[in-house]
Design a protein around this motif. Structure first.
Motif, PDB file in Angstrom:
ATOM      1  N   HIS A  82      70.080  15.648  25.539  1.00 34.42           N
ATOM      2  CA  HIS A  82      69.657  16.917  24.929  1.00 34.42           C
ATOM      3  C   HIS A  82      68.537  17.544  25.761  1.00 34.42           C
ATOM      4  O   HIS A  82      67.518  17.972  25.232  1.00 34.42           O
ATOM      5  N   ALA A  83      68.749  17.615  27.043  1.00 29.76           N
ATOM      6  CA  ALA A  83      67.733  18.082  27.978  1.00 29.76           C
ATOM      7  C   ALA A  83      67.591  19.605  27.950  1.00 29.76           C
ATOM      8  O   ALA A  83      68.474  20.326  27.469  1.00 29.76           O
ATOM      9  N   TRP A  84      66.475  20.085  28.485  1.00 30.51           N
ATOM     10  CA  TRP A  84      66.222  21.518  28.681  1.00 30.51           C
ATOM     11  C   TRP A  84      66.149  21.769  30.176  1.00 30.51           C
ATOM     12  O   TRP A  84      65.307  21.216  30.860  1.00 30.51           O
ATOM     13  N   ARG A  85      67.065  22.573  30.684  1.00 34.39           N
ATOM     14  CA  ARG A  85      67.102  22.915  32.111  1.00 34.39           C
ATOM     15  C   ARG A  85      66.988  21.670  32.992  1.00 34.39           C
ATOM     16  O   ARG A  85      66.233  21.636  33.974  1.00 34.39           O
ATOM     17  N   GLY A  86      67.726  20.641  32.626  1.00 38.25           N
ATOM     18  CA  GLY A  86      67.768  19.418  33.415  1.00 38.25           C
ATOM     19  C   GLY A  86      66.628  18.461  33.169  1.00 38.25           C
ATOM     20  O   GLY A  86      66.554  17.399  33.811  1.00 38.25           O
ATOM     21  N   LEU A  87      65.721  18.784  32.250  1.00 35.67           N
ATOM     22  CA  LEU A  87      64.569  17.928  31.968  1.00 35.67           C
ATOM     23  C   LEU A  87      64.653  17.364  30.552  1.00 35.67           C
ATOM     24  O   LEU A  87      64.844  18.117  29.589  1.00 35.67           O
ATOM     25  N   ALA A  88      64.515  16.051  30.426  1.00 36.20           N
ATOM     26  CA  ALA A  88      64.379  15.435  29.108  1.00 36.20           C
ATOM     27  C   ALA A  88      63.032  15.836  28.522  1.00 36.20           C
ATOM     28  O   ALA A  88      62.020  15.855  29.239  1.00 36.20           O
ATOM     29  N   TRP A 110      43.701  22.202  42.379  1.00 33.52           N
ATOM     30  CA  TRP A 110      44.903  21.756  41.660  1.00 33.52           C
ATOM     31  C   TRP A 110      45.644  22.985  41.161  1.00 33.52           C
ATOM     32  O   TRP A 110      45.145  23.735  40.329  1.00 33.52           O
ATOM     33  N   GLU A 111      46.833  23.189  41.697  1.00 35.73           N
ATOM     34  CA  GLU A 111      47.603  24.383  41.378  1.00 35.73           C
ATOM     35  C   GLU A 111      48.498  24.159  40.167  1.00 35.73           C
ATOM     36  O   GLU A 111      49.143  23.116  40.046  1.00 35.73           O
ATOM     37  N   MET A 112      48.541  25.155  39.276  1.00 38.42           N
ATOM     38  CA  MET A 112      49.378  25.066  38.080  1.00 38.42           C
ATOM     39  C   MET A 112      49.744  26.480  37.640  1.00 38.42           C
ATOM     40  O   MET A 112      49.366  27.472  38.281  1.00 38.42           O
ATOM     41  N   ARG A 113      50.439  26.596  36.553  1.00 40.67           N
ATOM     42  CA  ARG A 113      50.879  27.897  36.055  1.00 40.67           C
ATOM     43  C   ARG A 113      50.219  28.172  34.705  1.00 40.67           C
ATOM     44  O   ARG A 113      50.097  27.260  33.869  1.00 40.67           O
ATOM     45  N   ALA A 114      49.781  29.399  34.491  1.00 39.55           N
ATOM     46  CA  ALA A 114      49.168  29.816  33.228  1.00 39.55           C
ATOM     47  C   ALA A 114      50.012  30.927  32.614  1.00 39.55           C
ATOM     48  O   ALA A 114      50.283  31.936  33.275  1.00 39.55           O
ATOM     49  N   ILE A 115      50.419  30.744  31.354  1.00 41.69           N
ATOM     50  CA  ILE A 115      51.258  31.723  30.655  1.00 41.69           C
ATOM     51  C   ILE A 115      50.525  32.149  29.395  1.00 41.69           C
ATOM     52  O   ILE A 115      50.270  31.334  28.501  1.00 41.69           O
ATOM     53  N   ARG A 116      50.200  33.452  29.308  1.00 41.07           N
ATOM     54  CA  ARG A 116      49.501  33.981  28.130  1.00 41.07           C
ATOM     55  C   ARG A 116      50.518  34.617  27.193  1.00 41.07           C
ATOM     56  O   ARG A 116      51.431  35.322  27.630  1.00 41.07           O
ATOM     57  N   TYR A 117      50.334  34.371  25.889  1.00 44.52           N
ATOM     58  CA  TYR A 117      51.250  34.944  24.898  1.00 44.52           C
ATOM     59  C   TYR A 117      50.522  35.065  23.564  1.00 44.52           C
ATOM     60  O   TYR A 117      49.460  34.472  23.359  1.00 44.52           O
ATOM     61  N   PRO A 128      59.043  30.202  38.523  1.00 45.43           N
ATOM     62  CA  PRO A 128      59.371  31.145  37.447  1.00 45.43           C
ATOM     63  C   PRO A 128      60.859  31.438  37.315  1.00 45.43           C
ATOM     64  O   PRO A 128      61.307  31.860  36.253  1.00 45.43           O
ATOM     65  N   LYS A 129      61.625  31.224  38.375  1.00 45.56           N
ATOM     66  CA  LYS A 129      63.068  31.462  38.300  1.00 45.56           C
ATOM     67  C   LYS A 129      63.774  30.307  37.592  1.00 45.56           C
ATOM     68  O   LYS A 129      64.645  30.520  36.748  1.00 45.56           O
ATOM     69  N   ARG A 130      63.389  29.115  37.927  1.00 47.87           N
ATOM     70  CA  ARG A 130      64.011  27.951  37.277  1.00 47.87           C
ATOM     71  C   ARG A 130      63.524  27.788  35.845  1.00 47.87           C
ATOM     72  O   ARG A 130      64.291  27.373  34.968  1.00 47.87           O
ATOM     73  N   PHE A 131      62.250  28.128  35.610  1.00 49.74           N
ATOM     74  CA  PHE A 131      61.653  27.918  34.289  1.00 49.74           C
ATOM     75  C   PHE A 131      61.064  29.238  33.790  1.00 49.74           C
ATOM     76  O   PHE A 131      59.860  29.503  33.989  1.00 49.74           O
ATOM     77  N   PRO A 132      61.847  30.092  33.125  1.00 51.95           N
ATOM     78  CA  PRO A 132      61.346  31.393  32.645  1.00 51.95           C
ATOM     79  C   PRO A 132      60.211  31.235  31.634  1.00 51.95           C
ATOM     80  O   PRO A 132      60.212  30.319  30.805  1.00 51.95           O
ATOM     81  N   ALA A 133      59.255  32.154  31.696  1.00 52.32           N
ATOM     82  CA  ALA A 133      58.062  32.071  30.845  1.00 52.32           C
ATOM     83  C   ALA A 133      58.411  32.106  29.363  1.00 52.32           C
ATOM     84  O   ALA A 133      57.838  31.358  28.552  1.00 52.32           O
ATOM     85  N   LYS A 134      59.349  32.990  28.961  1.00 50.66           N
ATOM     86  CA  LYS A 134      59.693  33.094  27.545  1.00 50.66           C
ATOM     87  C   LYS A 134      60.261  31.787  27.012  1.00 50.66           C
ATOM     88  O   LYS A 134      59.977  31.393  25.883  1.00 50.66           O
ATOM     89  N   GLU A 135      61.050  31.112  27.811  1.00 51.83           N
ATOM     90  CA  GLU A 135      61.612  29.831  27.371  1.00 51.83           C
ATOM     91  C   GLU A 135      60.527  28.769  27.261  1.00 51.83           C
ATOM     92  O   GLU A 135      60.570  27.904  26.370  1.00 51.83           O
ATOM     93  N   ILE A 136      59.562  28.803  28.153  1.00 52.54           N
ATOM     94  CA  ILE A 136      58.475  27.822  28.102  1.00 52.54           C
ATOM     95  C   ILE A 136      57.649  28.007  26.839  1.00 52.54           C
ATOM     96  O   ILE A 136      57.268  27.029  26.178  1.00 52.54           O
ATOM     97  N   VAL A 137      57.374  29.269  26.482  1.00 53.86           N
ATOM     98  CA  VAL A 137      56.616  29.548  25.256  1.00 53.86           C
ATOM     99  C   VAL A 137      57.366  29.013  24.042  1.00 53.86           C
ATOM    100  O   VAL A 137      56.778  28.362  23.161  1.00 53.86           O
TER     101      VAL A 137
END
Length: 444
Positions: free
Chosen positions: A125-131, A277-284, A301-310
């Motif tokens: 039941h993975a999400w975009r290839g990730l458990a 240390w590089e990372m991604r920040a998503i504000r919502y 951002p192409k493989r992991f869209p921000a809306k889906e991450i939220v």
């Protein structure tokens, strides 16, 4: 001639392949039980009425039948070998058998079964290839014995009222969020914090996985190794207000690539932690709530869209629902365990984890047949199914079981839950505390 052991009945009755009982029992390979006893040196060397392998099933029965006495479980599940003094051993003999077994075989068996069941379910039941996993903590009460209170400690009740009425065990788990199966567990004294227990769980996150955690678990020494070591391992967390970073690149509205620069003292404590240390920040912002920021190692951002991450972050709540299933349904809201000594408490907790995963394993199979996600199957109905089948199989003839199983499984299929609705649960007190004084230990 004595009745066959529970595990032997499963092996000897391959015709029972249509329902929960054999799938419950057959899910635990009898060889695993033998290996658990051998690895921990707790196998029964001389003939006893309750051999070690049967005591393992007793501990699982204690988790499934919360409202029954332990000696009653021994009798109803036909666990004891025949003896001269009656069909069941004395309660003191049962207690001695549990004490001989200890907690290590149950831990070994939990870890062996969890490694197989939880990770397989998460991958399915993975999400975009990730458990998808979550880490969070909870507490449970234990009997108020001097041994338990000294070992586990208790909560300060505040306002000069002393300590909590019961000793508390702190529990932190790594859970497969989309199946609710426990992949790893750490527990111990309440006086030790959740972040400390969680340090024993980060290494259990497998490759090609995402672990979602609450902001209280932000820890450079834990999150950075998840990102840098292994294959395609990621983390997702809500940012604390005191965290600071610098924007490197705009990826979209409210979506940025950022850099944190840990202090020198932090880098010295975390070998390999870089200056940047590089990372991604998503504000919502969700309607009715304050704006939030998510931090994650999902930098593409192409493989992991921000809306889906939220949307995915809020699946973290599934671990709370899993804790509720254990406390409300399995422990029947009587959160205090039975054992009055720490070793017995540990034995019970490992057994509770195995039994919970067994119920969840059956839910996975029912969901597959019903073509719905596992979270759409009623935990209550699956728990009742397994309880009924275990009790039924202990007293009935093998030939009658398949028809009975078909009927019960058909009934469970009718209890597929409706799709989840979007709801808001603001934190508020729903019940007024009692006006009566609490019974608390007297300070010495």
């Amino acid at each position: 001639m004595s009745r066959p052991k529970l595990a032997e009945r499963v092996v000897a009755a391959p015709s029972l392949d249509e329902g929960a009982f054999d799938r419950l029992q057959g899910s635990i390979d009898p060889d695993w039980v033998d290996e658990a006893l051998e690895a921990t040196g707790t196998g029964t060397l001389r003939k006893r009425r309750l051999p070690a392998e049967q005591v393992i099933w007793l501990v699982l029965g204690m988790a499934l039948y919360r409202n029954r006495r332990i000696d009653e479980i021994v009798a109803s599940l036909d666990l004891a070998l025949p003896g001269r003094r009656g069909p069941t051993p004395a309660p003191s003999a049962v207690a001695q058998a549990r004490d001989r077994l200890g907690d290590e075989p149950m831990r070994w068996l939990f870890e062996r079964t969890a490694e197989k069941w939880a990770h397989e379910g998460a991958r399915a039941h993975a999400w975009r290839g990730l458990a998808v996993y979550g880490v969070d903590g909870t507490t449970t009460r234990v009997p108020d014995s001097p041994e338990n209170r000294e070992h586990f400690g208790s909560q300060d009740a505040g306002m000069g009222r002393g300590t909590s009425g019961y000793p508390l065990v702190r529990v932190v788990t790594l859970m497969a969020l989309r199946t609710h199966q426990l992949a790893a567990v750490r527990f111990g004294p309440y006086t030790i914090g959740e972040v400390t227990y969680a340090k024993g769980l980060w290494s259990q996150v497998p490759d090609k996985a995402l672990v979602i955690v609450d902001r209280n678990f932000f820890d450079y020494s834990a999150l950075y190794p998840i990102d840098e070591h292994g294959v395609d391992r990621h983390w997702l967390i809500r940012a604390r207000a005191n965290l600071r970073w610098r924007t490197v690149e705009k990826l979209g509205p409210g979506d940025e690539l950022v850099v944190m620069e840990p202090a020198r003292s932090t880098r010295e404590k975390t070998p390999g932690l870089p200056r940047r240390w590089e990372m991604r920040a998503i504000r919502y912002e969700r309607p009715g709530f304050r704006p939030q920021t998510l931090l994650t190692s999902l930098r593409d951002p192409k493989r992991f869209p921000a809306k889906e991450i939220v949307a995915l972050y809020h699946e973290r709540w599934e671990i709370e629902l899993g804790y509720d299933e254990v406390k409300t349904e399995m422990l029947e809201r009587q959160e205090a365990l039975r054992s009055r000594k720490p070793r017995g408490v540990a034995q019970e907790l490992w057994g509770l984890g195995i039994a919970y995963n067994l119920v969840r394993l059956e839910i996975l199979r029912i969901a597959e047949e019903a073509h719905v996600p596992p979270t759409r199957i009623s935990f209550i109905m699956a728990l009742r199914l397994i309880r009924d089948e275990w009790a039924w199989a202990a007293v009935t003839s093998p030939g009658a079981i398949p028809r009975h199983l078909r009927e019960l499984r058909a009934a469970v299929a009718r209890f597929v839950l409706p799709p989840r609705r979007e709801r808001s649960y603001p934190r508020a007190v729903k019940l007024k505390m009692s006006n009566y004084a609490r019974s608390r230990p007297v300070a010495k």
